[in-house]
Design an enzyme around this catalytic site. Sequence first.
Site, PDB file in Angstrom:
ATOM      1  N   HIS A   1       0.813  -1.220   0.000  1.00 23.33           N
ATOM      2  CA  HIS A   1       0.000   0.000   0.000  1.00 23.33           C
ATOM      3  C   HIS A   1       0.845   1.267   0.000  1.00 23.33           C
ATOM      4  CE1 HIS A   1      -4.014  -1.858   0.702  1.00 23.33           C
ATOM      5  NE2 HIS A   1      -3.250  -2.877   1.029  1.00 23.33           N
TER       6      HIS A   1
ATOM      7  N   ASP B   1       3.807   9.368  -0.788  1.00 21.88           N
ATOM      8  CA  ASP B   1       2.639   8.614  -0.352  1.00 21.88           C
ATOM      9  C   ASP B   1       2.370   7.531  -1.383  1.00 21.88           C
ATOM     10  OD1 ASP B   1       0.404   7.962   1.219  1.00 21.88           O
ATOM     11  OD2 ASP B   1      -0.049  10.079   1.567  1.00 21.88           O
TER      12      ASP B   1
HETATM   13  P1  ADP Z   1      -2.560   6.918   5.260  1.00 24.41           P
HETATM   14  O1  ADP Z   1      -3.050   5.544   4.906  1.00 24.41           O
HETATM   15  O2  ADP Z   1      -1.079   7.098   5.167  1.00 24.41           O
HETATM   16  O3  ADP Z   1      -3.084   7.425   6.565  1.00 24.41           O
HETATM   17  P2  ADP Z   1      -4.387   7.847   3.146  1.00 24.41           P
HETATM   18  O4  ADP Z   1      -4.679   9.247   2.722  1.00 24.41           O
HETATM   19  O5  ADP Z   1      -4.145   6.920   2.015  1.00 24.41           O
HETATM   20  O6  ADP Z   1      -3.152   7.914   4.158  1.00 24.41           O
HETATM   21  O7  ADP Z   1      -5.620   7.257   3.953  1.00 24.41           O
HETATM   22  C1  ADP Z   1      -6.058   7.877   5.111  1.00 24.41           C
HETATM   23  C2  ADP Z   1      -7.508   7.507   5.392  1.00 24.41           C
HETATM   24  O8  ADP Z   1      -7.789   7.881   6.739  1.00 24.41           O
HETATM   25  C3  ADP Z   1      -8.496   8.265   4.513  1.00 24.41           C
HETATM   26  O9  ADP Z   1      -9.616   7.465   4.248  1.00 24.41           O
HETATM   27  C4  ADP Z   1      -8.871   9.462   5.381  1.00 24.41           C
HETATM   28  O10 ADP Z   1     -10.167   9.970   5.155  1.00 24.41           O
HETATM   29  C5  ADP Z   1      -8.748   8.910   6.770  1.00 24.41           C
HETATM   30  N1  ADP Z   1      -8.263   9.995   7.637  1.00 24.41           N
HETATM   31  C6  ADP Z   1      -7.134  10.694   7.506  1.00 24.41           C
HETATM   32  N2  ADP Z   1      -7.042  11.656   8.431  1.00 24.41           N
HETATM   33  C7  ADP Z   1      -8.150  11.561   9.158  1.00 24.41           C
HETATM   34  C8  ADP Z   1      -8.666  12.291  10.254  1.00 24.41           C
HETATM   35  N3  ADP Z   1      -8.039  13.362  10.711  1.00 24.41           N
HETATM   36  N4  ADP Z   1      -9.827  11.882  10.790  1.00 24.41           N
HETATM   37  C9  ADP Z   1     -10.505  10.833  10.256  1.00 24.41           C
HETATM   38  N5  ADP Z   1     -10.081  10.132   9.196  1.00 24.41           N
HETATM   39  C10 ADP Z   1      -8.925  10.490   8.661  1.00 24.41           C
END
Ligand code: ADP
Length: 455
Positions: A156, A353
């Site tokens: 991922h 990312d």
């Molecule tokens: P990572 O897997 O590195 O955290 P991604 O952007 O691929 O980054 O996925 C993050 C997921 O978590 C997304 O679905 C996003 O909406 C959720 N997310 C990120 N930050 C928050 C937050 N502050 N509160 C709730 N959900 C979050």
Amino acid sequence: MSRLVIVANRVPDPKEQGAVAGGLAVALKDALAKRDAMWFGWSGKTAPETATTPVEARVGQTAYARLDLGQDDYRHYYQGFSNAALWPVLHYRLGVARFDRLDWIGYQRVNAAFAAALAPLLRPDDTIWIHDFHLFLMAKELRALGCKQRIGFFLHVPFPPRAVFTGLPHAHDVLAAMDAIDAIGMQTEDDAENLRGALISHGHAGAAMRVGAFPIGIDATGFANLASRQATQKEVTRLRDSLAGRSLAIGVDRLDYTKGLPQRIAGFGALLSRFPKHRGKITFLQVAPVSRGDVAQYRALRRELDESVGRINGQMAEPDWAPIRYITRAVARPTLAGFMRMARIGIVTPLRDGMNLVAKEFVAAQDADDPGVLVLSRFAGAAQEMEGALLVNPLDPDDIAEALDVAMDMPADERLDRWARMAAIVRANTAAVWCRRFLAALEGVEDVAEAGRAG
Ligand code: ADP
């Protein structure tokens, strides 16, 4: 159809599936609705010793087998080799990585223990799909126990160029373990090329031929509905009222050093100092809940952000306007969707990312009649697909500031045109499509590289 066995570091409690389903559970929902399936992995809990027999449960046609991790394994496998060594190296950050032989030993031990706990539960015609960097060695361990099933693996996160990856102690062992995998999925063609290069140079040309790119997507319709339903909810209304007609820029990230948060805050500060006409016209809301707060690098980042947000607000604020609002608490997903829909600008600027799902969620959340602008890091996997975004170098605050200036002044027809191109891709390449494409490659419908390109 054969049973699908999903293996992941973290498997959520089946009783809480609806409420706190993790990203992977959402992405696989479609596939799991259609066939017999089993989830296998860590329960998220620790115990004095790692369990040898998983706790099993069943919800509908989906089975769950979850193991508690021993304290030592949690420390060396999870906090150590996975989070302090692999995570930074895979995100091109050798300088942040911490290596310790005990961590590597713990990583091998847990990958072997997971394989030993899973093997007795397997049926001969199962398809096994292992997820992410915590479990690079597990396919090899399953083979060592005589498992003949098809095994797929999806990474991922990014995969760096070979010269970076080989900074990881035991990089060769990680690469060698890929000989045991039938289909190796990566987020982008760049990641796939990097992994192929590393495999070939270490004498694993066979594995290199089984690597393909399968960019992950989201449930676009579901997220769009979530966002539009929220428009009249209390939190969203409160935020809208508090803006008093100002434009909203939004950032949503885990508080992680790969997300480029210091540069983003500096970029927003540079927007206000270099383009003073935007002062008092824009409010930046950054939601960044603390993650991995027990790791030193994460604590240092938090201090740095507290300070830089305070400094910019102190310098730029007016009695009735603070430029940055910064929240390190968790915000409910539906509320976030509603916030994204309200925003004129989405700021998604990770230094690296794998994909970045927030970029796709921001696009899905927009109002088709008045969509916002996505300012996106060119080093996020999503940049390969989201060419309607304003692409920036996330290391360069001035570049971010210039893009924000362009976004603030962008005419409605250009906003609409850029957004429509991105929305078409987000709607076409959903999580369900990603899953089908990878499984088609793994289950032998097409060759892996072709299946990756087909989308
Ligand atoms: P990572 O897997 O590195 O955290 P991604 O952007 O691929 O980054 O996925 C993050 C997921 O978590 C997304 O679905 C996003 O909406 C959720 N997310 C990120 N930050 C928050 C937050 N502050 N509160 C709730 N959900 C979050």
